[in-house]
Design a protein around this motif. Sequence first.
Motif, PDB file in Angstrom:
ATOM      1  N   ASP A 657       0.868  -1.168   0.000  1.00  0.00           N
ATOM      2  CA  ASP A 657       0.000   0.000   0.000  1.00  0.00           C
ATOM      3  C   ASP A 657       0.910   1.225   0.000  1.00  0.00           C
ATOM      4  O   ASP A 657       1.965   1.216   0.649  1.00  0.00           O
ATOM      5  N   ASN A 658       0.535   2.251  -0.727  1.00  0.00           N
ATOM      6  CA  ASN A 658       1.430   3.402  -0.868  1.00  0.00           C
ATOM      7  C   ASN A 658       1.112   4.545   0.096  1.00  0.00           C
ATOM      8  O   ASN A 658       1.634   5.643  -0.032  1.00  0.00           O
ATOM      9  N   LYS A 659       0.244   4.294   1.088  1.00  0.00           N
ATOM     10  CA  LYS A 659      -0.074   5.313   2.082  1.00  0.00           C
ATOM     11  C   LYS A 659       0.917   5.222   3.246  1.00  0.00           C
ATOM     12  O   LYS A 659       1.246   4.130   3.705  1.00  0.00           O
ATOM     13  N   VAL A 660       1.376   6.378   3.706  1.00  0.00           N
ATOM     14  CA  VAL A 660       2.334   6.437   4.820  1.00  0.00           C
ATOM     15  C   VAL A 660       1.835   7.449   5.839  1.00  0.00           C
ATOM     16  O   VAL A 660       1.437   8.568   5.483  1.00  0.00           O
ATOM     17  N   THR A 661       1.884   7.061   7.112  1.00  0.00           N
ATOM     18  CA  THR A 661       1.556   7.975   8.205  1.00  0.00           C
ATOM     19  C   THR A 661       2.666   7.917   9.236  1.00  0.00           C
ATOM     20  O   THR A 661       3.110   6.836   9.631  1.00  0.00           O
ATOM     21  N   LEU A 662       3.138   9.080   9.654  1.00  0.00           N
ATOM     22  CA  LEU A 662       4.137   9.195  10.715  1.00  0.00           C
ATOM     23  C   LEU A 662       3.495   9.922  11.888  1.00  0.00           C
ATOM     24  O   LEU A 662       2.914  11.010  11.705  1.00  0.00           O
ATOM     25  N   VAL A 663       3.591   9.328  13.068  1.00  0.00           N
ATOM     26  CA  VAL A 663       2.960   9.909  14.251  1.00  0.00           C
ATOM     27  C   VAL A 663       4.010  10.149  15.322  1.00  0.00           C
ATOM     28  O   VAL A 663       4.832   9.267  15.615  1.00  0.00           O
ATOM     29  N   PHE A 664       3.996  11.366  15.892  1.00  0.00           N
ATOM     30  CA  PHE A 664       4.865  11.657  17.034  1.00  0.00           C
ATOM     31  C   PHE A 664       4.197  11.098  18.286  1.00  0.00           C
ATOM     32  O   PHE A 664       3.277  11.696  18.840  1.00  0.00           O
ATOM     33  N   GLU A 665       4.655   9.927  18.703  1.00  0.00           N
ATOM     34  CA  GLU A 665       4.084   9.276  19.881  1.00  0.00           C
ATOM     35  C   GLU A 665       4.567   9.927  21.171  1.00  0.00           C
ATOM     36  O   GLU A 665       3.912   9.832  22.213  1.00  0.00           O
ATOM     37  N   LYS A 666       5.724  10.598  21.078  1.00  0.00           N
ATOM     38  CA  LYS A 666       6.292  11.227  22.264  1.00  0.00           C
ATOM     39  C   LYS A 666       7.158  12.392  21.816  1.00  0.00           C
ATOM     40  O   LYS A 666       7.861  12.317  20.813  1.00  0.00           O
ATOM     41  N   THR A 667       7.088  13.504  22.553  1.00  0.00           N
ATOM     42  CA  THR A 667       7.961  14.649  22.315  1.00  0.00           C
ATOM     43  C   THR A 667       8.512  15.107  23.655  1.00  0.00           C
ATOM     44  O   THR A 667       7.976  14.762  24.715  1.00  0.00           O
ATOM     45  N   PRO A 668       9.607  15.887  23.665  1.00  0.00           N
ATOM     46  CA  PRO A 668      10.194  16.316  24.933  1.00  0.00           C
ATOM     47  C   PRO A 668       9.207  17.122  25.772  1.00  0.00           C
ATOM     48  O   PRO A 668       8.311  17.805  25.258  1.00  0.00           O
ATOM     49  N   GLU A 723       0.553  14.308  13.382  1.00  0.00           N
ATOM     50  CA  GLU A 723       0.490  13.242  12.389  1.00  0.00           C
ATOM     51  C   GLU A 723       0.851  13.784  11.017  1.00  0.00           C
ATOM     52  O   GLU A 723       0.297  14.783  10.559  1.00  0.00           O
ATOM     53  N   ILE A 724       1.797  13.125  10.362  1.00  0.00           N
ATOM     54  CA  ILE A 724       2.206  13.468   8.999  1.00  0.00           C
ATOM     55  C   ILE A 724       1.692  12.368   8.082  1.00  0.00           C
ATOM     56  O   ILE A 724       1.898  11.177   8.355  1.00  0.00           O
ATOM     57  N   SER A 725       1.024  12.727   7.011  1.00  0.00           N
ATOM     58  CA  SER A 725       0.464  11.720   6.114  1.00  0.00           C
ATOM     59  C   SER A 725       0.710  12.107   4.663  1.00  0.00           C
ATOM     60  O   SER A 725       0.733  13.291   4.310  1.00  0.00           O
ATOM     61  N   PHE A 726       0.905  11.104   3.830  1.00  0.00           N
ATOM     62  CA  PHE A 726       1.102  11.330   2.397  1.00  0.00           C
ATOM     63  C   PHE A 726       0.945  10.006   1.664  1.00  0.00           C
ATOM     64  O   PHE A 726       0.912   8.920   2.271  1.00  0.00           O
ATOM     65  N   VAL A 727       0.852  10.112   0.357  1.00  0.00           N
ATOM     66  CA  VAL A 727       0.736   8.940  -0.510  1.00  0.00           C
ATOM     67  C   VAL A 727       1.900   8.966  -1.487  1.00  0.00           C
ATOM     68  O   VAL A 727       2.151   9.986  -2.141  1.00  0.00           O
TER      69      VAL A 727
END
Length: 851
Positions: A657-668, A723-727
């Motif tokens: 699948d060409n969908k990508v999601t990046l999630v910041f699960e934790k930040t300082p 959340e960062i998302s793109f195809v």
Amino acid sequence: MKTLCSFSRAVLCPLRRALYAGALLALQPLLFSSSAAAGTPPVADLKGGPLGVERVAAVRANWFSYRSPACDRADAAPFLQIDLGKETRFDTVKLFPCVANHGWYGTPNVRMLFPVRFKIETAKDGDAAFAHAELFHDATGADCDGSNAHKVESFSKDTTARYVRLTVAKLPPAGRGKFAFQLWRFEVVAGGVEIGQHGTLSHSFKTKPQNEKRFLRPRRPDGEFAHYDHPENVTDAATWKPVVPPLSTPRGGVTVGGLLGIALERNKHYLLNGFSVSDLARDFRQRAGKPVPAKRDYLPNNNSPWLRVLGGSNAGRFMMGAGGYLRWREDAELRGRLDALVNEIEGCISPSGYAYGFPERNMLEGGEEGGYARAWFTMGLIEAGIAGNKKAFSVARRANDWFNQCPYLPEMLLHASFGCQGLIPSTRLYVETPVGKTADIQVVQRYLQLNHWLKQLIARDYKAINEYQYDRSHSYLVQPINAVFDLWLATGDEKYLEAAKGGWEIFNKYFEHTGGALAICENGGYYAPNSYSLRQCTGEFCGNAFWIYLNQQLRRISPLDEKYAAEIEKSVYNVALANQTATGDILYHAWLVAPKHSHEERERNTCCEGQGTRILGALPEFIYKTAADGLFVDLYNESAITHNGHTVQMKTRFPFDNKVTLVFEKTPATSGATNAKTPFALRLRIPNWAASEVAVNVNGSPAGTGAPGTYLTLDRQWKTGDEISFVLPMKLRLTKYAGTTPGFANAYALEYGPILLAVAGDAVSKRGQVTLPFTKDNLLKNLMPTGSDGLHYMFADSTAGGSGTGGAGDAGGGSGAASASAGALKGLKVIPYYEVQGALRDRFTCYPSLR
């Protein structure tokens, strides 16, 4: 362990350089002498004869040796002679033997058809028929002693003559009742200068013209003899300017799922379902004189040649793979075996520090043990150390201390089979561990740095690879290029960087298949540039393992250059995953037309198993790169990483699948009255295969657009939950075969994103050929997806693509090509190449021919 390695580069490296710079000056007479170190065997005990005699450098090179035609009788007395052109004064004639086997498969080195009895004569101007010959040397009274197989026979006498003739009075047997002789070179020397190369060769028999040309060629640029010692190459450590790359490779802390996670687990299964610790320690115990079981625990392949030679490499193979796995995931059984093996090795170290799994006397001739086996052993210990074994670095250090002052150094490069492999254990120990010493680099500079080869690489001369002059051409030549890059990291000397980049450009431009497999191997004969042979040995897994690491090295110093990550991606999907079976076994070759490989490698300790398990255990490190100000995303695979207080999780089913999601699960945590967050740059690779620009959203809103072949930077203060998302726009594309293999003149490779596809089914011939009833323009229109992933297809009825069924007579089909009729098309499928099975199970081709 990432913290440890970072600390060692930033603090320990400069400190140890300062400490060892002075110490090395004091040790230099010992370090660079030819005398034996304490505890080493007498130099005369060297396998193949004592040091100090003139020996021929490696002769499995790209020039053919000289061989006479077969004779019916041993006393046929054939001759060959050199015409110097005029009467010339000279003092020496040398006969260079050809040497077979290099100790492989337990066979001793033997001279190949060296004359048994012979004489050398000279004649003056006008006496080409030798009517008034003068005897230069007579060896007709007794058989020549060939016990020192590599020894150059040298005969001296001050004389003046125009013609020099070798007459073989007794020929060695050449098989089938015939007799012949063979030589690597026949030299006439005047004051140390070889003058025969300017002459003309004649014979008492017919031979091929190329035989003469190669026989009288000039000496190789770094000489025809095994001794190689260049103290002038050694640079003062005080002048070094160590390089700290702007990007770092994660050494742990990456969790991984998806395809790469499956491959990682399969590799663990491979490691745990093979040799026992007892098997792996056997070579070390035997060398140390300790008892070993009469039989191996793993019996089916215990006679594999890779187990009989290359002592200790089997342990190196295991440590490379196990150490890699344990950086990412813990496994008690794997950890226990790794620790037990390191303990066994430590217990077998000799008082001199010698720790390798083969006798010291084999260092030069034990079937590549001095380079190949030593490299695997050292790289395995490095991986074990990075994975947390506290003894591994110490054992590797003691072993290389021995090596740095061993008596064999002046012949390690040109006498040992493929001696250029010997660079990597020393340079890796220096740049990858906290126990490196300046001597590791300086010994390489003095004894293992092949100066002319560096110049060829810098000049982007493809002959540096396909006409490598001190052994066979091989994809394994990427490995010393890895070491040359390390030399640049250590010293900052730009010539090393230029040589490493030059090597990359040569392989990329001339010797890389569509899909990323390296097109040159060790046993396929001559590989012309851009020949892309589909029938010769090709796509050897070990070569691509080194290729992945070379691209990883160059990637670290090129933050915004996408091409290196693209090469890693292709090699991972189309070689690494393609050469691993569903049970974790490892294939040798990534052949692009059937058969994929004649057998599966199951714990046989081949070169491709060793480097294969190393690369498969390291897969998570290729997904991300870290920088001081943020994170680079290079590959797309389900995973997560923590860096600079930020935990980023990647959610994707790529490549299905060409969908990508990046999630910041934790930040300082927030700090200060302004409640400020820590800035963090996230850089996303937009692959060069992307069909269009990539629009990226952050929390559902447009945040930027990236062009194919670039990195898109999102630099902001992130908060938990962002959340960062793109195809990734993927499409099918065709690449015409540009090589020279007959029968593929109108063949095309089919790719989807980075994935090389294969046409499989009974309509493909056993030789991997099929002609499809489509043209280039309508093939893609007649592919029907069979699922939702874009990776699996079947063909529509051929009538949709136009009339005709192609056939064996079509352009590119060749006499061995199968013709796919409309009915046969229904049995054909298009699948990812990495899904093609080995062991002759699938008929397939990555290069179907078109109408």
